[in-house]
Scaffold this motif. Sequence first.
Motif, mmCIF file in Angstrom:
data_model
loop_
_atom_site.group_PDB
_atom_site.id
_atom_site.type_symbol
_atom_site.label_atom_id
_atom_site.label_comp_id
_atom_site.label_asym_id
_atom_site.label_seq_id
_atom_site.Cartn_x
_atom_site.Cartn_y
_atom_site.Cartn_z
ATOM 1 N N GLU A 188 0.827 -1.222 -0.056
ATOM 2 C CA GLU A 188 -0.067 -0.108 -0.077
ATOM 3 C C GLU A 188 0.881 1.238 -0.039
ATOM 4 O O GLU A 188 1.897 1.247 0.058
ATOM 5 C CB GLU A 188 -0.888 0.019 1.171
ATOM 6 C CG GLU A 188 -1.881 -1.166 1.233
ATOM 7 C CD GLU A 188 -2.772 -1.284 0.276
ATOM 8 O OE1 GLU A 188 -3.425 -0.390 -0.175
ATOM 9 O OE2 GLU A 188 -3.067 -2.435 -0.320
ATOM 10 N N ASN A 189 0.275 2.405 -0.232
ATOM 11 C CA ASN A 189 1.093 3.715 -0.391
ATOM 12 C C ASN A 189 1.491 3.907 0.991
ATOM 13 O O ASN A 189 0.438 3.850 2.002
ATOM 14 C CB ASN A 189 0.166 4.691 -0.728
ATOM 15 C CG ASN A 189 -0.276 4.554 -2.167
ATOM 16 O OD1 ASN A 189 0.378 3.938 -3.014
ATOM 17 N ND2 ASN A 189 -1.383 5.027 -2.579
ATOM 18 N N PRO A 190 2.758 4.242 1.291
ATOM 19 C CA PRO A 190 3.266 4.541 2.733
ATOM 20 C C PRO A 190 2.619 5.913 3.479
ATOM 21 O O PRO A 190 2.855 6.005 4.698
ATOM 22 C CB PRO A 190 4.559 4.212 2.754
ATOM 23 C CG PRO A 190 4.950 4.598 1.512
ATOM 24 C CD PRO A 190 3.967 4.588 0.519
ATOM 25 N N PHE A 191 2.707 6.816 2.585
ATOM 26 C CA PHE A 191 2.387 8.303 2.950
ATOM 27 C C PHE A 191 1.309 8.959 2.301
ATOM 28 O O PHE A 191 1.498 9.170 1.047
ATOM 29 C CB PHE A 191 3.821 9.085 2.899
ATOM 30 C CG PHE A 191 3.810 10.283 3.678
ATOM 31 C CD1 PHE A 191 4.518 10.422 4.661
ATOM 32 C CD2 PHE A 191 2.852 11.388 3.319
ATOM 33 C CE1 PHE A 191 4.594 11.440 5.547
ATOM 34 C CE2 PHE A 191 2.991 12.322 4.327
ATOM 35 C CZ PHE A 191 4.092 12.400 5.472
ATOM 36 N N VAL A 192 0.293 9.201 2.940
ATOM 37 C CA VAL A 192 -0.921 9.697 2.324
ATOM 38 C C VAL A 192 -1.609 10.558 3.016
ATOM 39 O O VAL A 192 -1.857 10.471 4.383
ATOM 40 C CB VAL A 192 -2.260 8.612 1.991
ATOM 41 C CG1 VAL A 192 -3.324 9.097 1.361
ATOM 42 C CG2 VAL A 192 -1.569 7.368 1.152
ATOM 43 N N VAL A 193 -1.806 11.943 2.599
ATOM 44 C CA VAL A 193 -2.473 12.979 3.056
ATOM 45 C C VAL A 193 -3.649 13.593 2.002
ATOM 46 O O VAL A 193 -3.105 14.034 1.025
ATOM 47 C CB VAL A 193 -1.421 14.038 3.657
ATOM 48 C CG1 VAL A 193 -2.470 15.402 4.034
ATOM 49 C CG2 VAL A 193 -0.466 13.788 4.505
ATOM 50 N N LYS A 194 -4.762 13.195 2.547
ATOM 51 C CA LYS A 194 -5.854 13.946 1.711
ATOM 52 C C LYS A 194 -6.701 15.164 2.443
ATOM 53 O O LYS A 194 -7.047 14.584 3.801
ATOM 54 C CB LYS A 194 -6.918 12.678 1.424
ATOM 55 C CG LYS A 194 -6.326 11.781 0.427
ATOM 56 C CD LYS A 194 -7.167 10.910 0.027
ATOM 57 C CE LYS A 194 -6.851 9.607 -0.708
ATOM 58 N NZ LYS A 194 -7.783 8.710 -1.219
#
Length: 474
Positions: free
Chosen positions: A59-65
């Motif tokens: 999975e994506n390790p660093f996500v900010v929404k």
Amino acid sequence: MPVRFFAMTAVSMVFLGNAFADQREDYSGDITTGIDIDYLGTDNLYVTYYGGTVTNGTENPFVVKSSSNAYTNVDVGYRPDGNLGTPAGTIDSQDIGVYIEASSQLVARNATDITSLGEGIHFSVYDNGVSNTLYNQGSVISSQTGVYLNQFGGDATIHFQNDGYVSSSGPSAYTAVMIDNGGDPALGSFTVLNNGTIEGVGTGVSGIHNADNATKSITISNTAGGIVSADAPVVYISGGSASTMIDTVSISNAGTIEGNNGTNSVLVYYANSVSITNSGTMTGTAYVERVGSCDFKNSGTISVTDGGDAVYFNADGGTFEHMSGSTINGNVYVYGNSTLVVHDGANKITGGGVYLDNGTILKLVFNAENLGSLIAASDIDIDGVTLLLDVTNAENISILDQYTVVSSDTVINGGFLDLSQGETFWEGNYEFQITYGATDISLTVLNIIPEPSSYASVLGLTVLGGLALRRRRK
């Protein structure tokens, strides 16, 4: 499980004329389950990470929404106080390295080393109508796209500044820096400022490329210390078709733009207004076609390593300027309603010839007492070309002065439009006579009309001396 919202403070502040609180998310150290923030609040959002390695399996390790209508700030590799982390940290991803999107104004910085199989950094803004900025001083190495800049659904501006390293390489690689306007084609602007290194490695991999769609403006600046290199067109900008033209494109290079294996240094298609300035080094063909107006000034070096085409220029009403001190190694082609401008002091075109299409213009510029001269190592084609002289800055010119204006080491093909052997013509206050040779074309000054101030001086002298002044008019 995702790490969320465990480091919070609420501080009253005034931002853009409204009162908001600060929502903080601060992380450090090794994180094996990733950082995943989906923020739906209305406060200013601040996210920081430094000091370890972030992974998250597949999975994506660093996500900010962030759907915040205030402000979003993401610092990857920085401490909560804004200073650089020691160490900054590492992001290791089997998909996208760092994914950031926001509806509000978005500012992000990266100082970490990012390695990803997908996009290195994905930076998206949605219909926020303001300026958004991504800074990179770290290392971004991607097997697909290094940095993806996406403006969707509005008139936002995205500014990307690279002071570090961005690379795209591998069998699935596409481009090191991707520009994508998914919103209204009349809106949306992008700027890329490179002080570091951007590399596209592999067949078909560009350095800086856009997604072949209409955009309000794209500005690319490669500074004196900047390097952009690729195995496909290095800086590749295109609106995609005549119905989806980019409004304005501006490219300036004071550093190095290097096309490997004979690829284009710059390739621009389908834009209404184009400005290109090169004071550095460009290796590979500079190619401009299917554009409206274009002003291309070269005061640096444009060269090809295989003895091929250095410049291909076809713009409606455009000018390519061979400036004083500039160097071109390779063939130069000028087509359409375009003008080749040669300034005094421009160097000989080596490694090729100059091929001016019928209907184009050759403009030679005086600098004080010297005239710009088109000199090439190979053939020069001028048949049906209009010759213009810019005598604005002409000085110390005398009758019978002779200037070699075109010179080829091999042969000159054709003659200028409406200028046959021995014909005379006026340019400003100067009358010239043209002489064609097999490898040289020269102009001889036949007559000079003095400036009004000169008339006054002469009249004064003749009155004092009791002489009659007779002026011969042609």
